[in-house]
Design an enzyme around this catalytic site. Structure first.
Site, PDB file in Angstrom:
ATOM      1  N   GLY A  54       0.861  -1.182   0.000  1.00 45.80           N
ATOM      2  CA  GLY A  54       0.000   0.000   0.000  1.00 45.80           C
ATOM      3  C   GLY A  54       0.892   1.224   0.000  1.00 45.80           C
ATOM      4  N   TYR A  82       4.010  -2.876   2.455  1.00 46.61           N
ATOM      5  CA  TYR A  82       3.292  -2.173   3.529  1.00 46.61           C
ATOM      6  C   TYR A  82       2.739  -3.195   4.517  1.00 46.61           C
ATOM      7  CZ  TYR A  82      -0.282   0.658   5.879  1.00 46.61           C
ATOM      8  OH  TYR A  82      -1.045   1.294   6.817  1.00 46.61           O
ATOM      9  N   GLU A 170       5.303 -11.213  -5.653  1.00 46.43           N
ATOM     10  CA  GLU A 170       4.307 -11.457  -6.705  1.00 46.43           C
ATOM     11  C   GLU A 170       4.737 -10.956  -8.079  1.00 46.43           C
ATOM     12  OE1 GLU A 170       4.232  -9.277  -4.332  1.00 46.43           O
ATOM     13  OE2 GLU A 170       3.069  -7.481  -4.787  1.00 46.43           O
ATOM     14  N   ASP A 226     -16.523 -12.873 -22.007  1.00 44.98           N
ATOM     15  CA  ASP A 226     -17.175 -13.132 -20.725  1.00 44.98           C
ATOM     16  C   ASP A 226     -18.624 -13.590 -20.881  1.00 44.98           C
ATOM     17  OD1 ASP A 226     -14.790 -12.158 -19.884  1.00 44.98           O
ATOM     18  OD2 ASP A 226     -15.541 -10.190 -19.326  1.00 44.98           O
TER      19      ASP A 226
END
Ligand code: XMP
Length: 517
Positions: A54, A82, A170, A226
């Site tokens: 963050g 964070y 990540e 979708d």
């Protein structure tokens, strides 16, 4: 119950990436904002929790915090950036502005053996982005890794299953990031990794059957990935009880409306309704040249036709289904401390929009509401939906309407469809499509002088637009090899009547946008 990991979002830019990385290990992950009450988290039996990064400082009390109790639930936690500092702060450590901030690729040294670093080299590259650092590690925690400028790049309290890393595992720049996350998911949280698309299809089909029972369900089908995959799932669950409404506003690519209709009527058991209203749209768009006015008309008209059709079928005893996917639903932790953010409207994008007040349904069904785009595509392939639909490049709601500069006419639509068809055909033949995020032709509205045989011509200028991008927020113009461009240009000018000049758009976004209008 499926095992899952919670990604608790503190406003970091990589929250979705973290969830996707977890899911790549066949473990379901969901993202919730840091404002989620702890009671809700306790009820969910998560196998593990990840605190995201963050932009804030934990010692600023107006920044996102969380009740300390979460550290004592017995659920393993991994704090990232964070989230790492927050864990330190919550557990009684100290966080301050770092004497040296770290940004970018930094060398990490493992200091102490940790389950998190199983199979990780003693020295490796990690991605850092921080201006604060943990200046005092909380009691009961040990530092397990450091960098030249950061004395606590990773810490843990093994007994309490609390782990934290200052860097970002990540992102791909962290050499062993995937291994570290895997170690947390399987080594620390003890997940099994049995969440796969086959089981997703079976479970979803069963729960759809149960929910819908013998009622009808109506789905708005756009022909995009979708809604097509949602239609496939619903058809498998309830067959003919499903009605798909497909509004063809006459602004689709060449033969696309027919392709969508054939695909769904041939492949799936369902009631397929195609509403052809190209002429009505053209009438409404007559004389309109302003891009925003065109978008507004197309969007308003689309909803009117769509909802009129739905209203004539739904009499309060049908469900309404839509192809909403997970990223559309996530309530981000971002901005929660920024106050109201006013982003200026660059273009008014139109998607399914809000359900009008005067339509009544038994409920709304979103069968893909838990999936990311790449997962939706996997499901689509497993359902046997053709590759052309599953791997379809994005197509704007207003269709070719935003690719024709100036007034839209039937003739211009046809010229553009034909030119665009050649471009797509040539890209497919060259196998170059996979290198591009999106590519199409634009009817520029300009005319140019040319020569054909011994005659002077004065015809339309078509532009080729092709971009590469990860997220469409920014994009780079694609470096398509000249030989391919030459072939496309040659074919369009030869095969498409009314075009005598081709230009290639070499503008990135920003300052350009992907579409021309
Ligand atoms: P821009 O032109 O805004 O396009 O850079 C970014 C991406 O969004 C698509 N796009 C739309 N998608 N409704 C949509 O669903 C719209 O109104 C719309 N306008 C643009 C565009 O094709 C590109 O992929």
């Amino acid at each position: 119950m499926k095992e899952s990991i919670l990604v608790l979002d503190f406003g970091g830019q990589y929250n979705q990436l973290i969830a996707r990385r977890v899911r790549e290990n066949n473990v379901y992950a969901e993202i919730l904002p840091y404002t989620t009450p702890i009671e809700q988290i306790k009820q969910k039996n998560y196998k593990g929790i990840i605190f995201t990064g963050g932009p804030n400082s934990v010692y600023d009390m107006s920044s996102p915090h969380y009740p300390k109790e979460i550290l004592s639930l017995g659920v393993p936690i991994l704090g990232i950036c964070y989230g790492c500092q927050l864990m330190a702060w919550m557990a009684g450590g100290a966080v301050e502005t770092a004497p040296v901030s770290e940004y970018g690729k930094i060398e990490l040294k493992i200091k102490k053996e940790s389950i998190l670093f199983d199979g990780v080299d003693d020295k490796s590259t990690v991605w850092m982005s921080h201006t604060d650092f943990i200046s005092r590690v909380p009691d009961g925690f040990e530092v397990t890794a450091l960098t030249y400028d950061c004395p606590c790049a990773a810490m843990e309290n093994r007994e309490r299953k609390l782990y934290a890393v200052q860097f970002h595992p990540e992102v791909t720049h962290t050499a062993f990031g995937k291994e570290m996350l895997k170690n947390f998911i399987f080594g620390v949280c003890g997940c099994k990794g049995d969440w796969v698309m086959d089981s997703f299809i079976d479970e979803t089909v069963n729960s759809l059957k149960e929910k819908i029972g013998d009622k009808q369900v109506i789905l708005g089908l756009s022909g995009g990935v979708d809604s097509s995959v949602a239609a496939g799932l619903l058809s498998r669950a309830v067959g003919k009880q499903l009605t798909c409404v497909f509004v063809d506003q006459g602004l689709m690519r060449k033969d696309e409306g027919d392709f969508v209709e054939q695909t769904f009527t041939k492949l799936f058991d369902m009631d397929f309704v195609r509403v052809n209203c190209g002429d009505v749209f053209l009438e409404k768009l007559k004389g309109v040249t302003d891009p925003e006015a065109k978008r507004k008309i197309i969007s308003e008209e689309f909803y009117k036709v769509f909802w009129d059709e739905i209203k004539s079928r739904a009499k309060g005893d049908a469900f309404f289904a839509q192809g909403t996917i997970y990223p559309d639903r996530i309530e981000s932790g971002k901005g929660a401390t920024d106050g109201e953010s006013q982003t200026s409207v660059i273009k008014t994008h139109h998607n399914m929009g809000k359900i009008p007040d005067d339509v009544e349904f038994l409920g709304v069904i979103e069968p893909l509401g838990d999936l990311f785009k790449d997962e939706v595509r996997k499901v689509g392939e497993k359902l046997g939906i053709p590759k052309e639909l599953v791997w379809r490049q994005p197509f704007p709601g207003p269709g070719l309407g935003v690719r024709i500069i100036g007034e839209i006419t039937k003739e211009k639509i046809e010229i553009l469809q034909n030119a665009d068809f050649v471009l797509r055909d040539e890209m497919a033949k060259n196998g170059y499509e996979k290198n591009l995020s999106q590519f199409f032709c634009v009817f520029t509205g300009s005319k140019a002088v040319g020569v054909m045989g011994d005659h002077r011509t004065y015809e339309n200028v078509i532009a080729i637009r092709a971009v590469t991008t990860d997220d469409f927020m920014t994009a780079d113009w694609a470096r398509i090899p000249f030989d391919i461009l030459a072939k496309v240009s040659n074919r369009i000018t030869n095969e498409v009547a009314g075009v005598n000049r081709i230009v290639y758009d070499i503008t990135s976004k920003p300052p350009g946008t992907v579409e021309w209008e």
